[in-house]
Enzyme design. Sequence first.
Site, short mmCIF file in Angstrom:
data_model
loop_
_atom_site.label_atom_id
_atom_site.label_comp_id
_atom_site.label_asym_id
_atom_site.label_seq_id
_atom_site.Cartn_x
_atom_site.Cartn_y
_atom_site.Cartn_z
CB SER B 74 -23.29 24.32 -21.38
OG SER B 74 -23.38 25.90 -20.86
CD GLU B 81 -6.69 13.35 -29.33
OE1 GLU B 81 -7.89 13.89 -29.27
OE2 GLU B 81 -6.55 12.32 -30.24
CB SER B 82 -7.20 17.94 -23.66
OG SER B 82 -5.74 17.43 -23.04
CG HIS B 87 -20.33 27.68 -21.55
ND1 HIS B 87 -20.52 26.64 -20.85
CD2 HIS B 87 -18.66 27.16 -21.29
CE1 HIS B 87 -20.08 25.72 -20.25
NE2 HIS B 87 -18.73 26.31 -20.42
CB CYS B 102 -2.03 17.17 -24.99
SG CYS B 102 -3.03 15.70 -24.73
#
Lengths: 146, 146
Positions: B74, B81-82, B87, B102
Amino acid sequence: MDELILYTKEVVILNAITEEYALGTHLLVELRKCNHETLVSLEKVKGFMVAAAKHAKATIIDISFHEFNPFGISGMIVIAESHLSIHTWPEYDYAAVDIFTCGDIIKPQDAADFLIEKFECKDPSIVEMKRGLSPQKRPHKAEEDT
Amino acid sequence: MDELILYTKEVVILNAITEEYALGTHLLVELRKCNHETLVSLEKVKGFMVAAAKHAKATIIDISFHEFNPFGISGMIVIAESHLSIHTWPEYDYAAVDIFTCGDIIKPQDAADFLIEKFECKDPSIVEMKRGLSPQKRPHKAEEDT
């Protein structure tokens, strides 16, 4: 690849009516009209997200939260069962939350409901996506010798 | 809340035909039939994810990757930007990737294409979700005095 274009605003459950099995369940949670003071507080956002993970009975592996200038918080929680994430836009009283879980024990909807309550969200919506679909039922965590 | 239940397998673009504007674009990337050796390598998975973020011109804030027993990785990358996340289920030659961005500069599809190539994925599919919809056009990063 074929494209299916669709407009949605409320709740969508993708892949729910299917003969296929999924490895994971992923909730995309839109938290609109939240409490503004909560969305600007790193302490509160982090605290509620960690509490949501625990509330859903997830096993927390790592936590990473960051505050941006002039405002906005991004946070990620790696759990043994996948992850939770949040990005807040306090200027719009909005937060985008993702709750991605695998296995039968974790209840992602519990985490979503918990966050809707804690952020005092007056206009939530949730899209549920099944991840890792297969025609065969497969354990989300295989045995070492299989 | 109303529920719209829909079966999909290939590519879906949600909220694409709409008069609303979005703060973020979220690609849910299903990487099926990947190179098995890549999916079991923490070094490779981490390296390709970081490279994908850079390839999409994202600004990396934090990186967290973990290997699970008996297998599976993981990983999450917080970007300005986010985020990006992965996984892996090497036992099924499968990885679930999320690319949430974004702003207009970042190209999430570039990161997705890059990962499809690097994981030698022979059966990818992508769902694109718009996050933070609004009837008004809003900057993804507001000015401090607005």
